[in-house]
Design a protein around this motif. Sequence first.
Motif, short mmCIF file in Angstrom:
data_model
loop_
_atom_site.label_atom_id
_atom_site.label_comp_id
_atom_site.label_asym_id
_atom_site.label_seq_id
_atom_site.Cartn_x
_atom_site.Cartn_y
_atom_site.Cartn_z
N MET A 1 0.84 -1.19 0.00
CA MET A 1 0.00 0.00 0.00
C MET A 1 0.89 1.25 0.00
O MET A 1 1.85 1.33 0.73
N SER A 2 0.51 2.21 -0.84
CA SER A 2 1.33 3.43 -0.91
C SER A 2 1.00 4.35 0.26
O SER A 2 -0.10 4.33 0.79
N LYS A 3 1.97 5.13 0.63
CA LYS A 3 1.78 6.09 1.71
C LYS A 3 0.87 7.21 1.26
O LYS A 3 0.96 7.65 0.13
N GLN A 4 0.04 7.68 2.16
CA GLN A 4 -0.81 8.81 1.83
C GLN A 4 -0.49 9.96 2.75
O GLN A 4 -0.13 9.77 3.90
N ALA A 5 -0.59 11.17 2.23
CA ALA A 5 -0.37 12.36 3.05
C ALA A 5 -1.58 13.27 2.92
O ALA A 5 -2.14 13.42 1.83
N VAL A 6 -2.00 13.82 4.01
CA VAL A 6 -3.06 14.83 3.99
C VAL A 6 -2.39 16.19 4.19
O VAL A 6 -1.75 16.43 5.21
N VAL A 7 -2.52 17.05 3.18
CA VAL A 7 -1.81 18.32 3.21
C VAL A 7 -2.81 19.47 3.13
O VAL A 7 -3.72 19.45 2.29
N GLY A 8 -2.67 20.43 4.00
CA GLY A 8 -3.52 21.62 3.95
C GLY A 8 -2.70 22.83 3.58
O GLY A 8 -1.61 23.03 4.10
N ILE A 9 -3.20 23.62 2.66
CA ILE A 9 -2.51 24.85 2.27
C ILE A 9 -3.42 26.03 2.57
O ILE A 9 -4.52 26.11 2.03
N LEU A 10 -2.96 26.90 3.46
CA LEU A 10 -3.75 28.06 3.83
C LEU A 10 -3.06 29.34 3.36
O LEU A 10 -1.89 29.56 3.65
N ALA A 11 -3.78 30.13 2.63
CA ALA A 11 -3.23 31.41 2.20
C ALA A 11 -4.37 32.29 1.70
O ALA A 11 -5.49 31.82 1.48
N HIS A 12 -4.07 33.55 1.50
CA HIS A 12 -5.04 34.55 1.06
C HIS A 12 -5.62 34.17 -0.31
O HIS A 12 -5.00 33.43 -1.07
N VAL A 13 -6.79 34.68 -0.61
CA VAL A 13 -7.40 34.51 -1.93
C VAL A 13 -6.42 34.89 -3.02
O VAL A 13 -5.75 35.93 -2.92
N ASP A 14 -6.29 34.03 -4.03
CA ASP A 14 -5.44 34.30 -5.20
C ASP A 14 -3.94 34.24 -4.88
O ASP A 14 -3.13 34.75 -5.67
N ALA A 15 -3.57 33.67 -3.75
CA ALA A 15 -2.16 33.63 -3.36
C ALA A 15 -1.37 32.60 -4.18
O ALA A 15 -0.14 32.69 -4.28
N GLY A 16 -2.08 31.60 -4.72
CA GLY A 16 -1.40 30.57 -5.51
C GLY A 16 -1.52 29.17 -4.92
O GLY A 16 -0.73 28.29 -5.24
N LYS A 17 -2.53 28.95 -4.08
CA LYS A 17 -2.71 27.65 -3.42
C LYS A 17 -2.93 26.52 -4.43
O LYS A 17 -2.30 25.47 -4.35
N THR A 18 -3.85 26.75 -5.36
CA THR A 18 -4.15 25.71 -6.34
C THR A 18 -2.95 25.43 -7.23
O THR A 18 -2.62 24.28 -7.52
N THR A 19 -2.25 26.49 -7.63
CA THR A 19 -1.06 26.35 -8.47
C THR A 19 0.01 25.53 -7.74
O THR A 19 0.63 24.63 -8.33
N LEU A 20 0.20 25.81 -6.46
CA LEU A 20 1.19 25.07 -5.66
C LEU A 20 0.77 23.61 -5.51
O LEU A 20 1.60 22.70 -5.68
N ALA A 21 -0.52 23.38 -5.20
CA ALA A 21 -1.00 22.01 -5.02
C ALA A 21 -0.86 21.22 -6.32
O ALA A 21 -0.49 20.04 -6.30
N GLU A 22 -1.15 21.88 -7.43
CA GLU A 22 -1.03 21.24 -8.74
C GLU A 22 0.43 20.82 -8.98
O GLU A 22 0.72 19.72 -9.45
N ALA A 23 1.36 21.70 -8.64
CA ALA A 23 2.79 21.42 -8.82
C ALA A 23 3.24 20.27 -7.93
O ALA A 23 4.04 19.43 -8.33
N MET A 24 2.70 20.23 -6.69
CA MET A 24 3.07 19.15 -5.76
C MET A 24 2.58 17.80 -6.29
O MET A 24 3.32 16.81 -6.23
#
Length: 60
Positions: A1-24
């Motif tokens: 079974m592969s390891k799973q990680a639960v990651v939360g990214i908190l930042a201001h609106v339009d800070a780049g959360k989705t872009t960072l998550a996509e890159a990860m």
Amino acid sequence: MSKQAVVGILAHVDAGKTTLAEAMLFNAGRIRKRGRVDDGDSHLDTNAIERERGITIFSS
Ligand SMILES: Nc1nc2c(ncn2[C@@H]2O[C@H](COP(=O)(O)OP(=O)(O)OP(=O)(O)O)[C@@H](O)[C@H]2O)c(=O)[nH]1
Ligand SMILES: [Mg+2]
């Protein structure tokens, strides 16, 4: 079974959360193509309104 990680990214609106998550996800090899919020083809913002406006509305 592969390891799973639960990651939360908190930042201001339009800070780049989705872009960072996509890159990860891409760097971890979980998605083949790194989509772009600006091009309306990000892996994480799938709803039509999200893609049209380039913002995250729904969490899942
Ligand atoms: N120059 C630059 N722009 C970035 C970077 N990360 C994201 N952006 C741009 O910032 C804008 C917002 O990026 P998103 O990833 O949608 O930000 P978000 O925090 O998910 O936004 P919301 O979900 O609406 O709160 C887009 O136009 C991205 O292309 C970065 O590292 N550098
Ligand atoms: Mg977002």
